[in-house]
Design an enzyme around this catalytic site. Structure first.
Site, PDB file in Angstrom:
ATOM      1  N   ARG A   1       0.785  -1.257   0.017  1.00 37.69           N
ATOM      2  CA  ARG A   1      -0.213  -0.247  -0.027  1.00 37.69           C
ATOM      3  C   ARG A   1       1.107   1.476   0.178  1.00 37.69           C
ATOM      4  O   ARG A   1       0.320   2.393  -0.456  1.00 37.69           O
ATOM      5  CB  ARG A   1      -1.010   0.346   0.940  1.00 37.69           C
ATOM      6  CG  ARG A   1      -2.012   1.165   1.314  1.00 37.69           C
ATOM      7  CD  ARG A   1      -2.745   1.039   2.690  1.00 37.69           C
ATOM      8  NE  ARG A   1      -4.139   0.010   2.392  1.00 37.69           N
ATOM      9  CZ  ARG A   1      -3.658  -0.587   2.466  1.00 37.69           C
ATOM     10  NH1 ARG A   1      -3.889  -0.366   3.874  1.00 37.69           N
ATOM     11  NH2 ARG A   1      -5.208  -1.721   2.705  1.00 37.69           N
ATOM     12  N   TYR A   2       1.909   1.460   0.429  1.00 38.91           N
ATOM     13  CA  TYR A   2       2.854   2.826   0.807  1.00 38.91           C
ATOM     14  C   TYR A   2       4.250   2.319   0.235  1.00 38.91           C
ATOM     15  O   TYR A   2       4.539   1.255  -0.518  1.00 38.91           O
ATOM     16  CB  TYR A   2       3.197   2.576   2.016  1.00 38.91           C
ATOM     17  CG  TYR A   2       2.189   2.697   2.872  1.00 38.91           C
ATOM     18  CD1 TYR A   2       1.584   4.100   3.449  1.00 38.91           C
ATOM     19  CD2 TYR A   2       1.448   2.015   4.006  1.00 38.91           C
ATOM     20  CE1 TYR A   2       0.587   4.202   4.220  1.00 38.91           C
ATOM     21  CE2 TYR A   2       0.474   1.861   4.833  1.00 38.91           C
ATOM     22  CZ  TYR A   2       0.688   2.901   5.087  1.00 38.91           C
ATOM     23  OH  TYR A   2      -0.501   3.312   6.171  1.00 38.91           O
TER      24      TYR A   2
ATOM     25  N   ARG B   1       7.510  -0.407   1.815  1.00 42.52           N
ATOM     26  CA  ARG B   1       7.086  -1.078   2.978  1.00 42.52           C
ATOM     27  C   ARG B   1       6.430  -1.810   2.286  1.00 42.52           C
ATOM     28  O   ARG B   1       5.010  -1.646   1.418  1.00 42.52           O
ATOM     29  CB  ARG B   1       6.859  -0.364   3.689  1.00 42.52           C
ATOM     30  CG  ARG B   1       5.651   0.312   4.077  1.00 42.52           C
ATOM     31  CD  ARG B   1       6.294   0.980   5.550  1.00 42.52           C
ATOM     32  NE  ARG B   1       5.369   2.155   5.741  1.00 42.52           N
ATOM     33  CZ  ARG B   1       5.235   3.221   5.209  1.00 42.52           C
ATOM     34  NH1 ARG B   1       5.780   3.181   4.442  1.00 42.52           N
ATOM     35  NH2 ARG B   1       3.918   3.960   5.385  1.00 42.52           N
TER      36      ARG B   1
ATOM     37  N   CYS C   1      -2.543 -18.144  15.829  1.00 48.41           N
ATOM     38  CA  CYS C   1      -1.678 -17.196  16.534  1.00 48.41           C
ATOM     39  C   CYS C   1      -2.326 -17.930  17.605  1.00 48.41           C
ATOM     40  O   CYS C   1      -3.249 -18.953  17.968  1.00 48.41           O
ATOM     41  CB  CYS C   1      -2.949 -15.832  16.683  1.00 48.41           C
ATOM     42  SG  CYS C   1      -2.900 -14.785  15.815  1.00 48.41           S
TER      43      CYS C   1
ATOM     44  N   CYS D   1      -8.380 -12.459  18.857  1.00 48.15           N
ATOM     45  CA  CYS D   1      -8.636 -11.877  19.578  1.00 48.15           C
ATOM     46  C   CYS D   1     -10.106 -11.183  18.948  1.00 48.15           C
ATOM     47  O   CYS D   1     -10.212 -11.289  17.709  1.00 48.15           O
ATOM     48  CB  CYS D   1      -7.363 -10.620  19.879  1.00 48.15           C
ATOM     49  SG  CYS D   1      -6.141 -10.929  19.888  1.00 48.15           S
TER      50      CYS D   1
ATOM     51  N   CYS E   1     -10.290  -9.183  16.751  1.00 39.77           N
ATOM     52  CA  CYS E   1      -9.184  -8.452  15.445  1.00 39.77           C
ATOM     53  C   CYS E   1      -9.739  -8.212  14.002  1.00 39.77           C
ATOM     54  O   CYS E   1     -10.984  -8.444  13.849  1.00 39.77           O
ATOM     55  CB  CYS E   1      -8.856 -10.571  15.162  1.00 39.77           C
ATOM     56  SG  CYS E   1      -7.297 -10.382  14.297  1.00 39.77           S
TER      57      CYS E   1
ATOM     58  N   ARG F   1      -8.416  -8.605  11.465  1.00 45.60           N
ATOM     59  CA  ARG F   1      -8.285 -10.147  10.123  1.00 45.60           C
ATOM     60  C   ARG F   1      -9.489 -11.346  10.325  1.00 45.60           C
ATOM     61  O   ARG F   1      -8.884 -12.105  10.391  1.00 45.60           O
ATOM     62  CB  ARG F   1      -6.900 -10.381   9.825  1.00 45.60           C
ATOM     63  CG  ARG F   1      -6.316  -9.572   9.135  1.00 45.60           C
ATOM     64  CD  ARG F   1      -5.526  -9.784   8.658  1.00 45.60           C
ATOM     65  NE  ARG F   1      -4.010  -8.775   7.997  1.00 45.60           N
ATOM     66  CZ  ARG F   1      -3.425  -8.325   9.129  1.00 45.60           C
ATOM     67  NH1 ARG F   1      -3.117  -8.686   9.900  1.00 45.60           N
ATOM     68  NH2 ARG F   1      -2.700  -7.661   8.728  1.00 45.60           N
TER      69      ARG F   1
ATOM     70  N   ASP G   1     -11.093  -1.165  13.911  1.00 47.87           N
ATOM     71  CA  ASP G   1     -11.485  -0.771  12.589  1.00 47.87           C
ATOM     72  C   ASP G   1     -12.667  -1.130  13.042  1.00 47.87           C
ATOM     73  O   ASP G   1     -13.073  -2.071  13.359  1.00 47.87           O
ATOM     74  CB  ASP G   1     -10.220  -1.778  11.980  1.00 47.87           C
ATOM     75  CG  ASP G   1      -8.826  -1.401  11.553  1.00 47.87           C
ATOM     76  OD1 ASP G   1      -8.832   0.212  11.597  1.00 47.87           O
ATOM     77  OD2 ASP G   1      -8.455  -1.715  11.495  1.00 47.87           O
TER      78      ASP G   1
ATOM     79  N   ASP H   1      -7.015   3.615  10.985  1.00 46.15           N
ATOM     80  CA  ASP H   1      -6.222   3.266   9.475  1.00 46.15           C
ATOM     81  C   ASP H   1      -7.731   3.272   8.789  1.00 46.15           C
ATOM     82  O   ASP H   1      -8.829   3.141   9.029  1.00 46.15           O
ATOM     83  CB  ASP H   1      -6.158   1.574   9.675  1.00 46.15           C
ATOM     84  CG  ASP H   1      -5.110   1.577   8.962  1.00 46.15           C
ATOM     85  OD1 ASP H   1      -4.834   1.288   7.789  1.00 46.15           O
ATOM     86  OD2 ASP H   1      -4.907   0.250   9.393  1.00 46.15           O
TER      87      ASP H   1
ATOM     88  N   LYS I   1      -3.007   4.804   6.483  1.00 48.39           N
ATOM     89  CA  LYS I   1      -2.637   5.445   8.512  1.00 48.39           C
ATOM     90  C   LYS I   1      -3.217   7.179   8.965  1.00 48.39           C
ATOM     91  O   LYS I   1      -1.810   7.071   7.952  1.00 48.39           O
ATOM     92  CB  LYS I   1      -2.042   4.567   9.109  1.00 48.39           C
ATOM     93  CG  LYS I   1      -2.083   2.919   9.459  1.00 48.39           C
ATOM     94  CD  LYS I   1      -0.898   2.590  10.381  1.00 48.39           C
ATOM     95  CE  LYS I   1      -0.693   1.146  10.278  1.00 48.39           C
ATOM     96  NZ  LYS I   1      -0.653   0.242   9.361  1.00 48.39           N
TER      97      LYS I   1
HETATM   98  C1  LIG Z   1       0.260  -0.417   8.556  1.00 46.70           C
HETATM   99  C2  LIG Z   1       0.231  -0.958   7.537  1.00 46.70           C
HETATM  100  C3  LIG Z   1       1.960  -0.970   7.017  1.00 46.70           C
HETATM  101  C4  LIG Z   1       3.084  -0.017   8.166  1.00 46.70           C
HETATM  102  O1  LIG Z   1       3.137   0.936   8.099  1.00 46.70           O
HETATM  103  P1  LIG Z   1       3.922   1.874   9.161  1.00 46.70           P
HETATM  104  O2  LIG Z   1       3.952   3.498   9.892  1.00 46.70           O
HETATM  105  O3  LIG Z   1       5.373   2.269   8.394  1.00 46.70           O
HETATM  106  O4  LIG Z   1       4.295   1.009  10.755  1.00 46.70           O
HETATM  107  C5  LIG Z   1       2.465  -1.457   6.198  1.00 46.70           C
HETATM  108  N1  LIG Z   1       1.524  -1.824   5.552  1.00 46.70           N
HETATM  109  C6  LIG Z   1       0.275  -2.054   6.097  1.00 46.70           C
HETATM  110  C7  LIG Z   1      -0.390  -2.046   4.771  1.00 46.70           C
HETATM  111  C8  LIG Z   1      -0.280  -1.060   6.472  1.00 46.70           C
HETATM  112  O5  LIG Z   1      -1.665  -1.374   7.029  1.00 46.70           O
HETATM  113  S1  SF4 Z   2      -4.742  -9.239  16.307  1.00 42.46           S
HETATM  114 FE1  SF4 Z   2      -6.194 -10.937  15.162  1.00 42.46          FE
HETATM  115  S2  SF4 Z   2      -3.455 -11.291  14.369  1.00 42.46           S
HETATM  116 FE2  SF4 Z   2      -3.365 -10.523  16.002  1.00 42.46          FE
HETATM  117  S3  SF4 Z   2      -3.142 -11.373  17.563  1.00 42.46           S
HETATM  118 FE3  SF4 Z   2      -4.953 -11.110  17.793  1.00 42.46          FE
HETATM  119  S4  SF4 Z   2      -6.526 -12.714  16.709  1.00 42.46           S
HETATM  120 FE4  SF4 Z   2      -4.149 -12.672  15.870  1.00 42.46          FE
END
Ligand SMILES: *Cc1c(COP(=O)(O)O)cnc(C)c1O
Ligand code: SF4
Length: 351
Positions: free
Chosen positions: A95-96, A99, A108, A112, A115, A117, A275, A312, A319
């Site tokens: 996305r960025y 990175r 996990c 959680c 979560c 995801r 989120d 986000d 973010k």
């Molecule tokens: C959060 C995130 C990152 C890392 O973001 P930083 O602000 O550099 O910590 C990179 N890619 C995705 C898709 C993210 O959600």
């Molecule tokens: S937030 Fe989601 S991915 Fe992170 S430890 Fe908890 S269950 Fe696992």
């Protein structure tokens, strides 16, 4: 095997509660009702994390015990950050500019309930041998990627022998300058941070770990030891906390948590607005709550304790850091600002 060695965490994990029926009797819930929830969204609470619950509905309980609202409340989205939409290959989000987020584990140490995801953690289809291979070759072919953020699931639920070759392959790519691991195990299964694991990770510097603590009750002698082992191996530790209604959405709890994190050598990094994930609406807090908490931290305690408060964006915008309003008004010469105590000052622009 030595106590606290490689067999201990596996033994703890194997004794996890994965169905409502298996919860200990003091947890008084409608097991029938919660079975439907756990069939929809997996449940796993290892004995260490379960042991942190002090009473019904406390902040640990709420993070790990399923709630019927997960399947009755329809608010929210399965993939609010549109991670799938920005995935050039499955399990990797680019996305960025410099990175990527790379998922290398489906499971996990504790699922959680909030979560983000939730739609896919715990499913074996989330990460596969081929998605990891494809992800690695994507990174190898994209020389602009200088920072690889390993996530999941929890990367540290991989066995050392499965994690090591992934790290080695990343390390062999000259354009990958740093590796980051996002992991909750220092908090949810600190026994996973064995001396052998810390030593192995220490050979991949510069390697950064961002962990995830949400409440001061999660800071224990075991989690302190896990963090000390990582820090002693030369790995800088950050924390990404999620603001959760009924768990930590008040300034006293967050301030205590941030201060305690520094005592176990973890530097607060992000405080996230939860989120809008489907099945988690009972955890959502209004945006102003996060800003109020930030205003109560900044200046009132060490700057080291102050994370970035971030949202986000819905739809995948990434973010956005938010600050309480310190600037009251401005003209060409002066900015009127409020300090941490709420007092107004005129400050020259110095243009
Ligand atoms: C959060 C995130 C990152 C890392 O973001 P930083 O602000 O550099 O910590 C990179 N890619 C995705 C898709 C993210 O959600
Ligand atoms: S937030 Fe989601 S991915 Fe992170 S430890 Fe908890 S269950 Fe696992």
């Amino acid at each position: 095997m030595e106590p606290g060695g490689d067999s201990r965490w596996k033994e703890l994990l194997s004794r996890s509660v994965t169905t409502p029926e298996a919860l200990p009797p003091f947890i008084d819930v409608d097991r029938e009702l919660l079975r439907a929830v756990s069939e929809h969204y997996p449940m796993r609470i290892n004995p260490y994390y379960l042991g942190l619950i002090k009473e019904r509905d406390d902040p640990i309980y709420k993070q790990c015990i399923p709630d019927s609202r997960e399947i009755t409340d329809n608010a929210g989205f399965h993939d609010p950050l549109n991670e799938e939409g920005s995935s050039p290959v499955p399990g990797l989000t680019h996305r960025y500019p410099d990175r990527v987020l790379f998922l290398i584990s489906s499971s996990c140490a504790m699922y959680c309930r909030f979560c983000n995801r939730k739609r896919k953690v715990g499913l074996s289809s989330m990460v596969t041998g081929s998605s990891v291979r494809e992800g690695l070759s994507y990174i190898r072919g994209h020389r602009e990627v200088r920072d690889v953020l390993l996530s999941g699931g929890d990367p540290l639920l991989l066995e050392d022998r499965d994690l090591f070759p992934i790290l080695q392959e990343l390390k062999s790519m000259s354009h990958v300058e740093i590796i980051r691991i996002g992991t909750r195990v220092p908090c949810t299964l600190p026994q996973r941070i064995t001396p052998q694991l810390a030593k192995m990770l220490g050979t991949f510097q510069p390697l950064y770990i961002n962990t995830h603590f949400n409440h001061p009750h999660e800071i224990t002698p075991e989690s302190a030891l896990a963090c000390a082992r990582l820090a002693d191996a030369g790995i800088p530790l950050g924390c990404q906390t999620v603001l959760l209604k009924g768990v930590n959405d008040n300034m006293g709890t967050i301030k205590t948590l941030m201060r305690k994190l520094l005592t176990i050598r973890v530097r607060p990094y992000y405080l996230f607005q939860a989120d809008p994930v489907k099945g988690t609406s009972h955890f959502w807090t209004p945006l102003h709550k996060g800003l109020e908490i930030m205003a109560a931290l900044q200046g009132h305690t060490s700057g080291l304790c102050v994370p970035h408060f971030a949202v986000d964006l819905l739809g995948g915008g990434g973010k956005v850091p938010l600050l309480p309003g310190y600037v009251i008004e401005q003209d060409d010469h002066c900015v009127v600002m409020k300090n941490y105590a709420g007092e107004r000052y005129r400050h020259p622009v110095l243009d």
